[in-house]
Write an enzyme that holds these catalytic residues in place. Structure first.
Site, PDB file in Angstrom:
ATOM      1  CD  GLU A 185     -24.647  -7.684 -25.203  1.00 21.14           C
ATOM      2  OE1 GLU A 185     -24.792  -6.676 -25.937  1.00 21.14           O
ATOM      3  OE2 GLU A 185     -25.733  -7.967 -24.299  1.00 21.14           O
ATOM      4  NE  ARG A 236     -30.169  -1.241 -27.526  1.00 27.67           N
ATOM      5  CZ  ARG A 236     -31.747  -1.077 -27.503  1.00 27.67           C
ATOM      6  NH1 ARG A 236     -32.483  -0.864 -26.223  1.00 27.67           N
ATOM      7  NH2 ARG A 236     -31.979  -0.845 -28.355  1.00 27.67           N
ATOM      8  CG  ASP A 291      -1.916  -1.098   0.896  1.00 28.54           C
ATOM      9  OD1 ASP A 291      -2.939  -0.757   2.113  1.00 28.54           O
ATOM     10  OD2 ASP A 291      -2.512  -1.868  -0.197  1.00 28.54           O
ATOM     11  CB  CYS A 315     -39.551 -21.452  16.134  1.00 33.73           C
ATOM     12  SG  CYS A 315     -41.340 -19.857  15.223  1.00 33.73           S
ATOM     13  CE  LYS A 356     -33.614 -12.890 -28.636  1.00 33.42           C
ATOM     14  NZ  LYS A 356     -35.038 -12.480 -27.850  1.00 33.42           N
ATOM     15  CD  GLU A 376     -20.571 -10.467 -34.869  1.00 33.84           C
ATOM     16  OE1 GLU A 376     -21.512 -10.218 -34.130  1.00 33.84           O
ATOM     17  OE2 GLU A 376     -20.589  -9.869 -36.269  1.00 33.84           O
ATOM     18  CB  CYS A 413     -39.010 -18.142  14.115  1.00 32.83           C
ATOM     19  SG  CYS A 413     -38.473 -18.965  13.014  1.00 32.83           S
ATOM     20  CG  ASP A 428     -28.800 -13.212 -21.885  1.00 29.41           C
ATOM     21  OD1 ASP A 428     -29.528 -12.429 -21.110  1.00 29.41           O
ATOM     22  OD2 ASP A 428     -29.192 -14.150 -20.727  1.00 29.41           O
ATOM     23  CE  LYS A 460     -23.658  -7.859 -35.361  1.00 32.70           C
ATOM     24  NZ  LYS A 460     -22.635  -7.422 -34.965  1.00 32.70           N
ATOM     25  CD  GLU A 464       6.312  -1.552  -3.557  1.00 35.16           C
ATOM     26  OE1 GLU A 464       7.865  -1.278  -4.429  1.00 35.16           O
ATOM     27  OE2 GLU A 464       6.294  -1.816  -2.285  1.00 35.16           O
ATOM     28  CB  CYS A 493     -42.987 -21.144  11.454  1.00 39.19           C
ATOM     29  SG  CYS A 493     -41.364 -20.952  11.679  1.00 39.19           S
ATOM     30  CE  LYS A 507     -30.061 -10.768 -29.861  1.00 38.49           C
ATOM     31  NZ  LYS A 507     -30.135 -10.589 -27.929  1.00 38.49           N
ATOM     32  CE1 TYR A 536     -23.338  -5.556 -30.970  1.00 37.75           C
ATOM     33  CE2 TYR A 536     -22.326  -7.538 -28.473  1.00 37.75           C
ATOM     34  CZ  TYR A 536     -23.233  -6.002 -29.251  1.00 37.75           C
ATOM     35  OH  TYR A 536     -24.056  -6.358 -28.588  1.00 37.75           O
ATOM     36  CG  LEU A 546     -29.810  -7.302 -33.353  1.00 34.76           C
ATOM     37  CD1 LEU A 546     -29.205  -8.389 -33.077  1.00 34.76           C
ATOM     38  CD2 LEU A 546     -29.881  -7.030 -34.691  1.00 34.76           C
ATOM     39  CB  CYS A 596     -42.782 -17.339  10.833  1.00 33.72           C
ATOM     40  SG  CYS A 596     -42.417 -17.798  12.634  1.00 33.72           S
TER      41      CYS A 596
HETATM   42  S1  IVH Z   1     -25.529  -6.417 -33.195  1.00 36.27           S
HETATM   43  C1  IVH Z   1     -28.048  -2.560 -34.874  1.00 36.27           C
HETATM   44  N1  IVH Z   1     -24.138  -8.115 -32.260  1.00 36.27           N
HETATM   45  O1  IVH Z   1     -28.698  -7.895 -28.778  1.00 36.27           O
HETATM   46  C2  IVH Z   1     -27.211  -3.899 -33.998  1.00 36.27           C
HETATM   47  N2  IVH Z   1     -26.223  -7.642 -30.912  1.00 36.27           N
HETATM   48  O2  IVH Z   1     -31.437  -8.119 -29.740  1.00 36.27           O
HETATM   49  C3  IVH Z   1     -27.102  -4.056 -33.064  1.00 36.27           C
HETATM   50  N3  IVH Z   1     -25.913  -8.538 -28.502  1.00 36.27           N
HETATM   51  O3  IVH Z   1     -28.860  -4.461 -27.664  1.00 36.27           O
HETATM   52  C4  IVH Z   1     -26.668  -4.887 -32.509  1.00 36.27           C
HETATM   53  N4  IVH Z   1     -24.139  -9.986 -28.911  1.00 36.27           N
HETATM   54  O4  IVH Z   1     -26.893  -5.768 -26.968  1.00 36.27           O
HETATM   55  C5  IVH Z   1     -25.301  -7.162 -32.159  1.00 36.27           C
HETATM   56  N5  IVH Z   1     -22.776 -10.114 -31.662  1.00 36.27           N
HETATM   57  C6  IVH Z   1     -24.221  -9.252 -31.184  1.00 36.27           C
HETATM   58  C7  IVH Z   1     -24.438  -9.487 -30.056  1.00 36.27           C
HETATM   59  C8  IVH Z   1     -25.303  -8.160 -29.843  1.00 36.27           C
HETATM   60  C9  IVH Z   1     -25.006  -9.312 -28.246  1.00 36.27           C
HETATM   61  C10 IVH Z   1     -27.517  -7.852 -28.397  1.00 36.27           C
HETATM   62  C11 IVH Z   1     -27.236  -6.761 -27.986  1.00 36.27           C
HETATM   63  C12 IVH Z   1     -28.398  -5.397 -28.586  1.00 36.27           C
HETATM   64  C13 IVH Z   1     -29.428  -6.399 -28.338  1.00 36.27           C
HETATM   65  C14 IVH Z   1     -30.115  -6.771 -29.745  1.00 36.27           C
END
Ligand code: IVH
Length: 691
Positions: A185, A149, A43, A422, A325, A126, A443, A130, A301, A45, A419, A128, A237, A93, A437
């Site tokens: 992301e 966003r 710390d 208890c 999806k 690509e 309890c 989460d 894309k 240093e 409960c 997607k 991306y 999307l 309870c």
């Molecule tokens: S492209 C105009 N690429 O999905 C296109 N989105 O449902 C812009 N996401 O808001 C998005 N992986 O948060 C793109 N390889 C990927 C992604 C991706 C996750 C998410 C992103 C976006 C949402 C759209």
């Protein structure tokens, strides 16, 4: 001869060189400390290097760039994030739920572009991710602004937090456009998420439902030091505003991203024919469970940017991309039993105990059934084969029973009315979904949960005393109520005999406990765990009554609903009759009063510090913009708040004063247009009597 700095005696050229090396060094140490939890420096240093960096910047303020470590971590919470307008909107999307939908997507593209079926349309596939999308602005290769966003046209400025993310370079490698906004992301790896939750459990902090929530919660922390301690990642991306063309194809752009130092998802694939999309989807669907991060589908894309441009957008989504999806991850297993968990406020929560089964890469042996009505509605019975699902969430859900497999002797589940811990009566108030309870502190389950709450992060936050310790201390009778925690010094020898407790760790624990003998009144109130009294309400109470004695007296007087004290309580903006009832019920109970009395013998909560109401800026909303020379932005904010002003991030009709330093941009012109008082730093200091 060139001027040398007063503090360091360095010339500008020497200082620049020294600053760069030192800044990198300090940033690396900070990362080792905050991100890796593995310090590479003492710390002392670190502090010495940090101070030298500050001195250099005092000599040569131009070196104090936004990405300097002196402008990072450890800032005071601002209360809110500034708003950021996206120069290029962040769109969403369109969705495809089947291979047919994807086929139709490609066919639509062909029709739109008038392409023959023989002409291939190259698509980049690509995963997607989460997580949550973020826009990163680079100016001349340096990271200057990071935003969420938001609603797609306006997000929030989370720059300080994003600077702590390992995959987000502070400076880009090689040549990059002068203006470059990279989008992608922010996510948390599954393994990191599990580790984080474990740490949260031990520390009595918030447990996150899934990696996405954990990432979202971490990115929106007001204190970047907390974000830094959370293991966030980033996949790039896409692009937003750019001063030069991003390239000819999406594929080539992804390559450039890698060259600049970003992480690009390694599973991304360039597909030449539509059949390859289907193949990729099926492969990834199988691989998905084994990945260390959550993906919820695939984004396709159009590869050629010239074609993307021709295709353009329909309302809020591009015509050149679609997301397919994955179905939620499901499995079937046997319901072995239904346990009832008793929470801090006595709530009974049914939890399904399952024969362990793998759902989406995670072994599941419990699932929540939420509440009494949910069990009834789903009619799941012990012995049933049930469908379990993880829809992104790590806390799995029971979809329902497989009736064809129901054992003949399975009987409907009867929710207990006592409960299970208890044996006190468990009642369900009218209009409530939760059965509770009535045992209160008699309890054991409630007593332990309340103690866990008492030591949790936003309450007493006692370092080294987590939920697990509370459980064992309670079971062994060392701690039965909050006051006992402060008497643990008498039990030091007993604790030291336990496994895992070295003498030093006992000493550390006792020191940490002693440190909390004074806490703010609002923490103290929050720690009591009164129903409906969260952090905000605790603060309101502290602010209104000022001291513990004042509050206790007022609550005693308020037991009479005809009293002025009662009226004062329900009149507090943010506390209505329902919350008041819970607060008064707490004070009505003898065991609560006793516990409070015992606690106040151990702990002295500090009186609420009323912001100076007579300052000329009390109650005013102030916005700071541009560079401040006499103090840091954070200092200025803290000072203003101390004087009773509210500090906001953006100018609006509600703004009273804009403090504009050199380099103030659109905020100053907006304030002028709105007729808001604009002062410079000197003017501000004069106003608060410090000029
Ligand atoms: S492209 C105009 N690429 O999905 C296109 N989105 O449902 C812009 N996401 O808001 C998005 N992986 O948060 C793109 N390889 C990927 C992604 C991706 C996750 C998410 C992103 C976006 C949402 C759209």
């Amino acid at each position: 001869m060139a001027a040398t700095g007063k503090k360091t005696g360095l010339s500008l050229a020497e200082a620049t060189k020294r600053h760069q090396a030192l800044a990198e060094d300090v940033a690396a140490s900070a990362r080792a400390y905050y991100v890796d939890d593995d310090p590479i420096k003492s710390d002392a240093e670190y502090d010495a290097d940090f101070r030298l960096l500050e001195s250099i910047e005092e000599d040569f303020p131009t070196l104090r760039t936004a990405d300097s470590p002196t402008q990072q971590i450890g800032s005071t919470p601002s209360g809110a994030f500034a708003k950021v307008k996206h120069r290029v909107p962040m769109l969403s999307l369109g969705n495809a739920f089947s291979h047919e939908d994807v086929g139709e997507f490609v066919a639509r593209i062909r029709r739109f572009l008038n392409l023959d079926t023989e002409v291939p349309v190259e698509l980049v596939a690509e995963p997607k991710i989460d997580g949550l999308s973020a826009a990163l602005r680079y100016s001349h290769g340096r990271f200057v602004l990071g935003a969420t966003r938001g609603d797609g046209s306006e997000g929030e400025d989370i720059t300080a937090n994003l600077r702590t993310v390992v995959d987000i370079p502070a400076a880009l490698n090689g040549d990059a456009p002068d203006v470059l906004e990279v989008r992608g992301e922010v996510y948390m790896a599954r393994s990191d998420f599990l580790g984080l939750n474990e740490r949260q459990i031990t520390a009595g902090g918030k447990v996150f439902a899934n990696p996405r929530n954990a990432a979202a919660g971490s990115v929106r922390q007001l204190d970047p030091a907390i974000t830094a301690s959370r293991p966030l990642r980033f996949f790039a991306y896409a692009w937003g505003e750019v001063s030069e063309s991003p390239g000819e194809t999406q594929w080539a752009f992804l390559e450039r991203l890698k060259g600049w130092g970003f992480s690009v998802n390694p599973l991304t694939r360039l597909c030449h024919r539509t059949e390859e999309l289907r193949q990729f989807f099926d492969e990834l669907a199988l691989q998905r469970a084994a990945l260390d991060y959550d993906i919820d589908g695939i984004v396709y894309k159009v590869n050629k940017l010239a074609l993307q441009e021709r295709l353009g957008f329909v309302s809020r989504a591009p015509r050149w991309a679609v997301a397919q999806k994955f179905p939620p991850e499901q499995a079937t297993t046997v319901l072995l039993g239904i346990d009832i968990q008793v929470g801090r406020t006595g709530s009974l929560t049914p939890v399904a105990r399952l024969q362990p089964v793998t759902v989406g890469g995670v072994v599941v042996s419990n699932a929540t059934l939420h509440n009494e009505d949910e069990v009834g509605r789903k009619d799941v019975r012990v012995g049933d084969t049930v469908v379990v699902q993880r829809a992104g969430d790590v806390i799995p859900q029971i979809v329902g029973p497989v009736l064809a497999k129901r054992p003949a002797d399975a009987s409907a589940y009867v929710f207990p009315t006592r409960c299970p811990v208890c044996n006190s009566e468990a009642v369900r108030d009218e209009g409530e979904v939760v059965r509770r309870c009535t045992g209160g502190l008699i309890c054991p389950a409630q007593a332990v949960e309340r103690l866990k709450h008492f030591v949790s992060r936003n309450a007493f936050d006692i370092e080294g005393l987590g939920g697990k310790h509370i459980e064992t201390f309670w079971t062994d009778g060392l701690v039965r109520g909050p006051a006992d925690i402060f008497k643990l010094a008498d039990k030091a020898a007993e604790i030291a005999e336990r496994e895992g407790w070295a003498e030093q760790s006992v000493a550390n624990l006792l020191a940490a406990i002693d440190e909390r003998r004074t806490v703010s009144l609002e923490r103290f109130i929050f720690a009591l765990g009164i129903r409906q009294v969260g952090q905000a309400t605790s603060r309101l109470l502290a602010k209104t009554y000022g001291s513990l004695a004042g509050w206790r007296q007022a609550m005693d007087a308020a037991q009479d609903p005809e009293s002025d004290a009662y009226q004062e309580l329900v009149d507090i903006d943010g506390i209505g009759p329902a919350v008041a009832t819970d607060i008064l019920a707490f004070f009505h109970e003898t065991h609560n009063r006793d516990a409070l009395e015992a606690l106040s013998e151990q702990v002295t909560p500090a009186d609420f510090e009323q912001p100076a109401a007579d300052s000329p800026v009390a109650g005013k909303t102030v916005v700071f913009t541009g560079t401040l020379e006499k103090m840091t932005r954070n200092e200025a904010k803290a000072r203003a708040e101390g004087l009773g002003a509210k500090v906001a991030g953006s100018v609006s009709k509600k703004t009273d004063i804009l403090v504009a330093g050199p380099g103030a941009g659109s905020k100053a012109s907006k304030a002028e247009a709105l007729g808001i008082t604009v002062v410079d730093e000197e003017g501000w200091l004069a106003l608060i009597g410090e000029g």
